[in-house]
Write an enzyme that holds these catalytic residues in place. Structure first.
Site, PDB file in Angstrom:
ATOM      1  CG  ASP A  54      -5.045  -2.034   0.003  1.00  0.00           C
ATOM      2  OD1 ASP A  54      -4.947  -3.234   0.307  1.00  0.00           O
ATOM      3  OD2 ASP A  54      -6.028  -1.563  -0.580  1.00  0.00           O
TER       4      ASP A  54
ATOM      5  CG  ASP B 270      -8.665   2.839   3.941  1.00  0.00           C
ATOM      6  OD1 ASP B 270      -8.588   3.153   2.742  1.00  0.00           O
ATOM      7  OD2 ASP B 270      -9.052   1.712   4.320  1.00  0.00           O
TER       8      ASP B 270
END
Length: 374
Positions: free
Chosen positions: A93, A267
């Site tokens: 991320d 996720d």
């Protein structure tokens, strides 16, 4: 072994898809749930356990890793895969969400965001270019663009401003990333809960011809029906031949509903975080091991589960570990949860391939609603 990054659709059932994301470090079977390894570890789990459950990819985080131990240090030590003993694909991320939610005294400008670390108060600057640089130093296989994520609900003008900034940052990330072999940059669709903004964001990102696309800024406070409506709004405007990733989602129900609407990757910290707090997800629904009713229950969680933590330990023992706040309890319940999430996504993949996704979802939801047999 492939030297390139590619996505191959293997089957469809309505809007749902099953496929493979192929890259040098391995294949991600989709729909896929990616366990979250924020600080280079899936909390409470050995890497080989995570792989044995069926996970093809884990997630790391730019914000946390840039602060500790530092991206340059990880690079000197051979990259994130070697550092955390995970030779398989890693998605990182960009750090944007964590800057907005965790950092102190942050200042957002066109250039990027200046913030103070939540760890020690040190000052840092994260620009689109620096975010890509950090992810490159880590050696990430799938790199996420830096974006501005706003909480919902918010005013339309706030969502619009953040969406346009995220688009400009996506272009800067694209230029900084280039086209390295075997790796991918994903753009992130923003726009709050405003359909027109979501469509504009998706179309502009699609025109950049990135290797994958994420839907961000959801699961940040809005009801599930709003989240699903935004997925339905965005999906027709994302390239069919590219993977779609719904960031930070979610519950088992969120996942099957998003799969139904064409999402490929997920996720969420939920299974690991819940496990550390005595909560588990099973085919019978959610269970709280803190409850006194488990204190003398000699049954395992689920004798049909392939996970040793679910099929071999008594509920009474797990209840004891939770109440005593023993480390082993957190580890075992995390194991139970990640196993269930991988079993669920494996079931979804098989159901799509067989053209029976709707039946699978109905049966799964019936199991959650009915609970355990008496």
């Amino acid at each position: 072994m492939t030297t390139d990054f590619s996505f191959h659709l293997l089957g469809r059932d309505g809007a749902a898809r099953t496929g493979e994301v192929r890259m040098p470090r391995g294949v991600i079977r989709t729909p896929a749930f990616m366990p979250v390894g924020t600080a280079a570890t899936v909390k409470g789990m050995y890497p080989e356990q995570v792989k044995a459950l069926g996970a093809d990819v884990v997630l790391g985080n730019t914000y946390h890793l840039m602060l500790r131990p530092g991206a340059e240090r990880v690079a000197r030590l051979g990259g994130l895969h070697k550092f955390m003993n995970w030779p398989h694909p890693i998605l990182t991320d960009s750090g944007g969400f964590q800057v907005m939610s965790l950092a102190n005294l942050r200042k957002l400008t066109e250039e990027g965001v200046t913030f103070q670390s939540h760890i020690d108060g040190s000052k840092h600057v994260l620009t689109p270019e620096r975010s890509v640089e950090i992810q490159n130093l880590l050696g990430s296989d799938i790199v996420m663009q830096l974006d501005e994520c706003v909480s919902l609900p918010c005013e339309d003008k706030v969502a619009e401003k953040a969406m346009h900034l995220s688009l400009r940052w996506a272009e800067r990330c694209r230029k900084a990333f280039g086209d390295p072999a075997g790796r991918a940059l994903f753009g992130i669709v923003q726009g709050g809960a405003v359909p027109a903004l979501r469509v504009e964001s998706a179309r502009e990102l699609a025109a950049m011809d990135l290797k994958g696309y994420a839907i961000g800024g959801l699961a940040v406070g809005e009801p599930q029906d709003v989240m699903l409506a935004m997925i339905e709004t965005v999906e027709p405007h994302l390239p069919q031949e590219k993977p779609r990733y719904l960031m930070g989602v979610g519950t088992p129900d969120d996942i099957v509903e998003a799969v139904r609407r064409g999402v490929d990757m997920f996720d969420c910290v939920m299974p690991t975080r819940a496990g550390r707090h005595g909560q588990i997800f099973t085919r019978f629904g959610r269970m709280n091991l803190k409850n006194a009713k488990h204190a003398e229950d000699a049954r395992p969680i689920d004798p049909q589960s392939s996970c040793p933590a679910a099929n071999s330990y008594s509920r009474a023992y797990l209840h004891h570990l939770v109440k005593a706040e023993e480390m082993l309890g957190k580890m075992l319940l995390t194991w139970v949860n990640l196993a269930y999430y991988q079993e669920l996504t494996a079931g979804v993949r098989a159901a799509i391939a067989a053209g029976r996704l709707e039946d699978f979802i109905a049966e799964t939801k019936e199991g959650w609603a009915k609970g355990e047999p008496a």
